[in-house]
Write a protein that holds these residues in place. Structure first.
Motif, PDB file in Angstrom:
ATOM      1  N   ASP A  74      -6.549   2.303  14.840  1.00  0.00           N
ATOM      2  CA  ASP A  74      -6.000   3.088  15.991  1.00  0.00           C
ATOM      3  C   ASP A  74      -5.578   4.482  15.714  1.00  0.00           C
ATOM      4  O   ASP A  74      -5.948   5.361  16.461  1.00  0.00           O
ATOM      5  CB  ASP A  74      -4.866   2.417  16.665  1.00  0.00           C
ATOM      6  N   GLU A  75      -5.187   4.752  14.501  1.00  0.00           N
ATOM      7  CA  GLU A  75      -4.715   6.102  14.239  1.00  0.00           C
ATOM      8  C   GLU A  75      -5.907   6.846  13.777  1.00  0.00           C
ATOM      9  O   GLU A  75      -6.072   8.016  14.085  1.00  0.00           O
ATOM     10  CB  GLU A  75      -3.884   6.018  12.617  1.00  0.00           C
ATOM     11  N   PHE A  76      -6.815   6.181  13.347  1.00  0.00           N
ATOM     12  CA  PHE A  76      -8.152   6.915  12.926  1.00  0.00           C
ATOM     13  C   PHE A  76      -9.047   7.427  14.370  1.00  0.00           C
ATOM     14  O   PHE A  76      -9.357   8.372  14.413  1.00  0.00           O
ATOM     15  CB  PHE A  76      -9.190   6.048  12.122  1.00  0.00           C
ATOM     16  N   ALA A  77      -8.703   6.390  15.324  1.00  0.00           N
ATOM     17  CA  ALA A  77      -9.461   6.583  16.581  1.00  0.00           C
ATOM     18  C   ALA A  77      -8.811   7.833  17.278  1.00  0.00           C
ATOM     19  O   ALA A  77      -9.284   8.779  17.969  1.00  0.00           O
ATOM     20  CB  ALA A  77      -9.348   5.454  17.555  1.00  0.00           C
ATOM     21  N   ASP A  78      -7.324   7.654  17.124  1.00  0.00           N
ATOM     22  CA  ASP A  78      -6.586   8.994  17.764  1.00  0.00           C
ATOM     23  C   ASP A  78      -6.761  10.368  17.265  1.00  0.00           C
ATOM     24  O   ASP A  78      -7.054  11.313  17.969  1.00  0.00           O
ATOM     25  CB  ASP A  78      -4.948   8.631  17.802  1.00  0.00           C
ATOM     26  N   THR A  79      -7.033  10.123  15.892  1.00  0.00           N
ATOM     27  CA  THR A  79      -7.548  11.538  15.211  1.00  0.00           C
ATOM     28  C   THR A  79      -8.791  12.029  15.443  1.00  0.00           C
ATOM     29  O   THR A  79      -9.137  13.560  16.238  1.00  0.00           O
ATOM     30  CB  THR A  79      -7.667  11.016  13.702  1.00  0.00           C
ATOM     31  N   ILE A  80      -9.739  11.238  15.950  1.00  0.00           N
ATOM     32  CA  ILE A  80     -11.186  11.626  16.394  1.00  0.00           C
ATOM     33  C   ILE A  80     -11.114  11.989  17.875  1.00  0.00           C
ATOM     34  O   ILE A  80     -11.679  13.024  18.121  1.00  0.00           O
ATOM     35  CB  ILE A  80     -12.047  10.432  16.348  1.00  0.00           C
ATOM     36  N   LYS A  81     -10.042  11.429  18.652  1.00  0.00           N
ATOM     37  CA  LYS A  81     -10.035  11.784  20.097  1.00  0.00           C
ATOM     38  C   LYS A  81      -9.668  13.261  20.032  1.00  0.00           C
ATOM     39  O   LYS A  81      -9.897  13.950  20.889  1.00  0.00           O
ATOM     40  CB  LYS A  81      -9.175  11.057  20.598  1.00  0.00           C
ATOM     41  N   GLN A  82      -8.679  13.430  19.282  1.00  0.00           N
ATOM     42  CA  GLN A  82      -8.120  14.891  19.326  1.00  0.00           C
ATOM     43  C   GLN A  82      -8.795  15.880  18.950  1.00  0.00           C
ATOM     44  O   GLN A  82      -8.930  16.925  19.728  1.00  0.00           O
ATOM     45  CB  GLN A  82      -6.756  14.841  18.294  1.00  0.00           C
ATOM     46  N   LEU A  83      -9.899  15.621  17.769  1.00  0.00           N
ATOM     47  CA  LEU A  83     -10.928  16.502  17.238  1.00  0.00           C
ATOM     48  C   LEU A  83     -11.875  16.592  18.471  1.00  0.00           C
ATOM     49  O   LEU A  83     -12.414  17.748  18.789  1.00  0.00           O
ATOM     50  CB  LEU A  83     -11.601  16.264  16.188  1.00  0.00           C
ATOM     51  N   ARG A  84     -12.248  15.386  19.081  1.00  0.00           N
ATOM     52  CA  ARG A  84     -13.317  15.590  20.165  1.00  0.00           C
ATOM     53  C   ARG A  84     -12.737  16.412  21.466  1.00  0.00           C
ATOM     54  O   ARG A  84     -13.589  17.060  22.173  1.00  0.00           O
ATOM     55  CB  ARG A  84     -13.811  14.390  20.823  1.00  0.00           C
ATOM     56  N   SER A  85     -11.389  16.386  22.008  1.00  0.00           N
ATOM     57  CA  SER A  85     -10.821  16.922  22.942  1.00  0.00           C
ATOM     58  C   SER A  85     -10.915  18.540  22.752  1.00  0.00           C
ATOM     59  O   SER A  85     -11.144  19.229  23.729  1.00  0.00           O
ATOM     60  CB  SER A  85      -9.288  16.792  23.198  1.00  0.00           C
ATOM     61  N   VAL A  86     -10.544  19.003  21.267  1.00  0.00           N
ATOM     62  CA  VAL A  86     -11.097  20.411  20.979  1.00  0.00           C
ATOM     63  C   VAL A  86     -12.539  20.666  21.516  1.00  0.00           C
ATOM     64  O   VAL A  86     -12.586  21.876  21.827  1.00  0.00           O
ATOM     65  CB  VAL A  86     -10.823  20.689  19.567  1.00  0.00           C
ATOM     66  N   LEU A  87     -13.345  19.978  21.109  1.00  0.00           N
ATOM     67  CA  LEU A  87     -14.606  20.370  21.542  1.00  0.00           C
ATOM     68  C   LEU A  87     -15.175  20.240  23.030  1.00  0.00           C
ATOM     69  O   LEU A  87     -16.010  21.310  23.543  1.00  0.00           O
ATOM     70  CB  LEU A  87     -15.794  19.557  20.865  1.00  0.00           C
ATOM     71  N   GLN A  88     -14.480  19.275  23.412  1.00  0.00           N
ATOM     72  CA  GLN A  88     -14.685  19.105  24.974  1.00  0.00           C
ATOM     73  C   GLN A  88     -14.082  20.237  25.763  1.00  0.00           C
ATOM     74  O   GLN A  88     -14.752  20.591  27.186  1.00  0.00           O
ATOM     75  CB  GLN A  88     -14.153  17.677  25.465  1.00  0.00           C
ATOM     76  N   ASN A  89     -12.966  20.719  25.310  1.00  0.00           N
ATOM     77  CA  ASN A  89     -12.435  21.851  26.050  1.00  0.00           C
ATOM     78  C   ASN A  89     -13.182  23.103  26.103  1.00  0.00           C
ATOM     79  O   ASN A  89     -13.401  23.926  26.990  1.00  0.00           O
ATOM     80  CB  ASN A  89     -11.129  22.450  25.508  1.00  0.00           C
ATOM     81  N   THR A  90     -14.358  23.139  25.255  1.00  0.00           N
ATOM     82  CA  THR A  90     -15.304  24.106  25.169  1.00  0.00           C
ATOM     83  C   THR A  90     -16.669  23.810  25.968  1.00  0.00           C
ATOM     84  O   THR A  90     -17.149  24.433  26.623  1.00  0.00           O
ATOM     85  CB  THR A  90     -15.575  24.581  23.669  1.00  0.00           C
TER      86      THR A  90
END
Length: 288
Positions: free
Chosen positions: A84-100
């Protein structure tokens, strides 16, 4: 029968696990205890006399089962925590890309919409250009959505438009021919053609409409015969005084002649004539 006050307990055991392995210590002892308790109550017979003890046995066994399941849920929560911690980290990274990505995606969708509208204008112009060659109106041709696809070639669009125009022309010619035949048939049978033409527009089969008109005419003839029979019977007890016919049985006026001057369209006059024919109303053409 077992002692109802006896407490059922599992032997002490612990669980050690890693992200890739879960191991139950003293599993053999745990398994023996579970099997033993299951066997102990396997032959419980439920009757009115044993109902209370049976419920108690069930409660004890459920408590053991729930204890095992609670341990499973505890391990499941801990086991999932690293993921779950790993998944949250990946989601945060993906959100940075998704904003672009989102603004780019919106821009591409808007551009695609503009291109699609341009293709629609080109297709409409093509339809307008081709329509006279096929004897149809451009407004009669509905644009097929696939003609607006970027992957559809101009040749495919042109061929598709031609096919549709031929189909529309054939349908229009057939309707014109069927409409003419239906109108003539209605006139011959002295019925209003308008409602039958409406049914033809809605896709009703021509042969079906011919038969429907025949049925209506037959009903009208049958009604006319009934009216004539009634009129013939009525004349046996009628007398005429001037322009008035009187029923000798009741003394009531049976028929009365009046002179009317009617001004209307030819079509409305035909409808009026048909109505009077159907109702058995006598009339004659007077001098103008």
């Amino acid at each position: 029968m077992t002692n109802e006050t006896e407490l059922l307990q599992l032997p002490d055991y612990s669980i050690e696990y890693t992200p890739t392995q879960i191991k139950i210590h003293n599993f053999e002892g745990l398994q023996r205890a579970v099997n033993a308790y299951a066997q102990r109550y396997a032959n419980v017979i439920v009757t009115d006399d044993t109902e209370k003890s049976a419920k108690d046995s069930r409660a004890k066994l459920n408590k053991l089962s729930n204890a095992l399941d609670e341990k499973r849920r505890d391990i499941h929560r801990d086991y999932n925590k690293p993921y779950d911690e790993f998944a949250d980290t990946i989601k945060q990274l993906r959100s940075v890309l998704q904003n672009t990505i989102d603004p780019i995606d919106d821009g591409l969708k808007e551009l695609d919409g503009q291109h699609r509208e341009q293709r629609k204008e080109h297709v409409q112009a093509l339809i307008t250009e081709m329509a006279p060659n096929y004897g149809v109106s451009a407004s009669d041709i509905e644009i097929d959505p696939k003609w607006l696809n970027k992957s559809t070639s101009k040749k495919a669009v042109t061929e598709g438009v031609a096919v549709v125009m031929k189909q529309v022309k054939q349908a229009q010619d057939k309707f014109k021919s069927d409409s003419h035949a239906l109108t003539k048939y209605a006139e011959v049978n002295k019925v209003d053609a308008a409602p039958w033409i409406d049914q033809l527009k809605q896709g009703q089969d021509l042969d079906y409409l011919f038969k429907a008109i025949d049925n209506q005419v037959n009903l009208r003839k049958q009604k006319q015969k009934e009216l004539e029979a009634q009129a013939a019977e009525a004349k046996t007890h009628q007398t005429t005084k001037g322009d008035t016919t009187i029923d000798t049985n009741t003394g009531e006026i049976a028929e009365h002649s009046v002179v009317l001057r009617i001004t209307t369209t030819i079509e409305e006059m035909k409808l009026l004539k048909n109505y009077m024919d159907q109702r058995g109303i006598k009339y004659q053409r007077a001098g103008v």
